[in-house]
Design a protein around this motif. Structure first.
Motif, mmCIF file in Angstrom:
data_model
loop_
_atom_site.group_PDB
_atom_site.id
_atom_site.type_symbol
_atom_site.label_atom_id
_atom_site.label_comp_id
_atom_site.label_asym_id
_atom_site.label_seq_id
_atom_site.Cartn_x
_atom_site.Cartn_y
_atom_site.Cartn_z
ATOM 1 N N GLN A 1 -11.182 7.085 -0.809
ATOM 2 C CA GLN A 1 -11.845 7.400 0.458
ATOM 3 C C GLN A 1 -10.998 6.958 1.651
ATOM 4 O O GLN A 1 -10.923 7.663 2.657
ATOM 5 C CB GLN A 1 -13.227 6.744 0.507
ATOM 6 N N TRP A 2 -10.348 5.816 1.546
ATOM 7 C CA TRP A 2 -9.467 5.351 2.622
ATOM 8 C C TRP A 2 -8.294 6.311 2.794
ATOM 9 O O TRP A 2 -7.926 6.668 3.904
ATOM 10 C CB TRP A 2 -8.995 3.928 2.342
ATOM 11 N N HIS A 3 -7.719 6.766 1.688
ATOM 12 C CA HIS A 3 -6.616 7.724 1.767
ATOM 13 C C HIS A 3 -7.070 9.029 2.418
ATOM 14 O O HIS A 3 -6.337 9.603 3.231
ATOM 15 C CB HIS A 3 -6.054 8.008 0.378
ATOM 16 N N GLU B 1 -5.746 -2.641 -0.616
ATOM 17 C CA GLU B 1 -5.111 -1.754 -1.595
ATOM 18 C C GLU B 1 -4.067 -2.528 -2.396
ATOM 19 O O GLU B 1 -3.980 -2.380 -3.625
ATOM 20 C CB GLU B 1 -4.476 -0.552 -0.888
ATOM 21 N N GLN C 1 -6.940 -2.811 5.261
ATOM 22 C CA GLN C 1 -7.061 -1.858 4.151
ATOM 23 C C GLN C 1 -5.781 -1.821 3.327
ATOM 24 O O GLN C 1 -5.828 -1.667 2.102
ATOM 25 C CB GLN C 1 -7.422 -0.459 4.671
ATOM 26 N N ASP C 2 -4.631 -1.975 3.980
ATOM 27 C CA ASP C 2 -3.369 -2.058 3.239
ATOM 28 C C ASP C 2 -3.366 -3.279 2.327
ATOM 29 O O ASP C 2 -2.942 -3.207 1.171
ATOM 30 C CB ASP C 2 -2.172 -2.131 4.196
ATOM 31 N N HIS D 1 -9.419 9.370 4.630
ATOM 32 C CA HIS D 1 -9.560 9.078 6.053
ATOM 33 C C HIS D 1 -8.200 9.116 6.753
ATOM 34 O O HIS D 1 -8.052 9.722 7.811
ATOM 35 C CB HIS D 1 -10.222 7.712 6.238
ATOM 36 N N LEU D 2 -7.201 8.461 6.143
ATOM 37 C CA LEU D 2 -5.867 8.443 6.746
ATOM 38 C C LEU D 2 -5.242 9.835 6.773
ATOM 39 O O LEU D 2 -4.582 10.203 7.748
ATOM 40 C CB LEU D 2 -4.953 7.470 6.001
ATOM 41 N N SER E 1 0.831 -1.210 0.000
ATOM 42 C CA SER E 1 0.000 0.000 0.000
ATOM 43 C C SER E 1 0.864 1.258 0.000
ATOM 44 O O SER E 1 2.001 1.268 0.468
ATOM 45 C CB SER E 1 -0.923 0.007 1.219
ATOM 46 N N THR F 1 -2.726 -2.806 8.128
ATOM 47 C CA THR F 1 -4.159 -3.042 8.293
ATOM 48 C C THR F 1 -4.717 -3.869 7.139
ATOM 49 O O THR F 1 -4.063 -4.047 6.107
ATOM 50 C CB THR F 1 -4.912 -1.699 8.341
ATOM 51 N N VAL G 1 -10.395 3.196 -2.486
ATOM 52 C CA VAL G 1 -9.038 3.483 -1.999
ATOM 53 C C VAL G 1 -8.877 4.979 -1.749
ATOM 54 O O VAL G 1 -8.275 5.396 -0.757
ATOM 55 C CB VAL G 1 -7.968 2.939 -2.969
#
Length: 131
Positions: free
Chosen positions: A102-104, A20, A16-17, A106-107, A2, A14, A100
């Motif tokens: 949206q996840w970025h 990705e 999520q990683d 968030h981070l 990721s 995670t 992805v």
């Protein structure tokens, strides 16, 4: 791997990683073996995504910037109007880019909040008030 793990911005690996990373595996093979309208050569596209690197101020090699750009501004990596010849794959790719991205976001928000908290705490340690 990721983009956030490559950039060293978070150290906890995670799910999520992993998700990705799965997107990159599918994208790599789709770019390499399936027809698309990309104007750049396949080796150039793959190098732009997977081989980009930069040095941080301590001389440590980091990556992930172009992977992040792939979800923020895909045209900057793949070219304008990029599409696979498969409608199903285009729909999947669009959904994965959104997920992805949206996840970025968030981070990034989490990272920004942490920096603000750290700055406030150091102000208090320096004797400044929190007014």
């Amino acid at each position: 791997m990721s983009s956030f793990l490559l950039k060293g911005t978070h150290t906890v690996h995670t799910i999520q990683d992993d998700m990705e990373s799965f997107v990159y595996v599918v994208l790599y093979h789709a770019l390499r073996y399936l027809e698309h309208n990309g104007r750049l050569s396949v080796p150039t596209i793959l190098a732009n995504i997977f081989d980009s690197e930069e040095l941080d101020i301590d001389g440590i090699v980091l990556g992930g910037t172009n992977k992040q750009l792939l979800f923020l501004r895909p045209q900057s990596i793949l070219g304008y109007g990029f599409k696979f010849h498969s409608g199903s794959l285009n729909r999947w790719w669009k959904q994965m880019r959104l997920a992805v991205h949206q996840w970025h976001q968030h981070l990034d928000a989490e990272q920004f909040a942490k920096v603000e908290t750290d700055d406030t705490e150091s102000d208090h340690e320096d004797g400044e008030s929190a007014e």
